[in-house]
Write an enzyme that holds these catalytic residues in place. Sequence first.
Site, PDB file in Angstrom:
ATOM      1  CB  ILE A 155      -9.794   7.737   0.409  1.00 48.17           C
ATOM      2  CG1 ILE A 155     -10.046   6.421  -0.737  1.00 48.17           C
ATOM      3  CG2 ILE A 155     -10.283   7.026   1.759  1.00 48.17           C
ATOM      4  CD1 ILE A 155     -11.116   6.002  -0.916  1.00 48.17           C
ATOM      5  CG  ASN A 213      -1.731   1.438   1.575  1.00 48.61           C
ATOM      6  OD1 ASN A 213      -2.696   1.876   1.043  1.00 48.61           O
ATOM      7  ND2 ASN A 213      -1.100   2.068   2.290  1.00 48.61           N
ATOM      8  CE1 TYR A 240      -1.022   8.843  -6.805  1.00 51.02           C
ATOM      9  CE2 TYR A 240      -2.401   8.839  -8.075  1.00 51.02           C
ATOM     10  CZ  TYR A 240      -1.689   8.489  -7.206  1.00 51.02           C
ATOM     11  OH  TYR A 240      -2.637   7.745  -5.978  1.00 51.02           O
TER      12      TYR A 240
END
Length: 251
Positions: A188, A90, A155
Amino acid sequence: MKGIQDGVAVVTGGGSGIGRQSSLRFAEAGAKVVVADVDEDGGYETVELIEEAGGEAIFVNADVTDSDDVDSMVQTAIDEYGGLDFAHNNAGIADEGARLAEYDEEEWDRMIDINLKGVWRCLKAEIPEMIERGGGAIVNTSSVAGVSANGSAHYVASKHGVIGLTRRATIDYAGEGIRFNAVCPGVIDTPMVQQAGEDNSEEMDRITAGIPADRLGDPQEIADAVVWLCSEEASYVMGQPIIVDGGLLAQ
């Protein structure tokens, strides 16, 4: 392959945000957890939260750009808990950046080294141990930017690459009993996003208004998807980018 309640999990970037919630969720499901991060304070806090809830965990200071650190992370799972059954790769960074031709090479290399090559380093260390154990399950964190162009070029490239690695690993190692999937979070409510909101509240309001769910996602919602993907309930889910974005990409 062991059930989560009998297994050992490693989570990178476990000191905050999605990684912390993933660590807590694995522990809640009964796994012993190796919490890995470069943030010692955050990592130890995650372990403390797990232990306060009755779970078992250990912190490892691990930088995913350092192969020796990553190898030590997996070795810790073996030494402390007897092996490795599950992994949530992660750890990552984000950067608004500039247009594609405006990066310098150092910026580009740093993003790829952490977000993409870091996942590869983790897979390279985790897979042999899972083969030795007779199987396992791995979830890599990509992003909605991994299935769209929503983000800066470096990204987007890194997160597309994570999905490519996940799919190739599935083809290479499905016969060894290892399942690989990617989770693709939308926007998020993590410390990273909170900081961006503090820097530009109007932009965050605009982003939130563009999400059909009309809110940011909760890290717990991503963690739930990760642990489900590692469970026997997801035994036939392999090589998939699972989008958890409040409907962002449905538009």
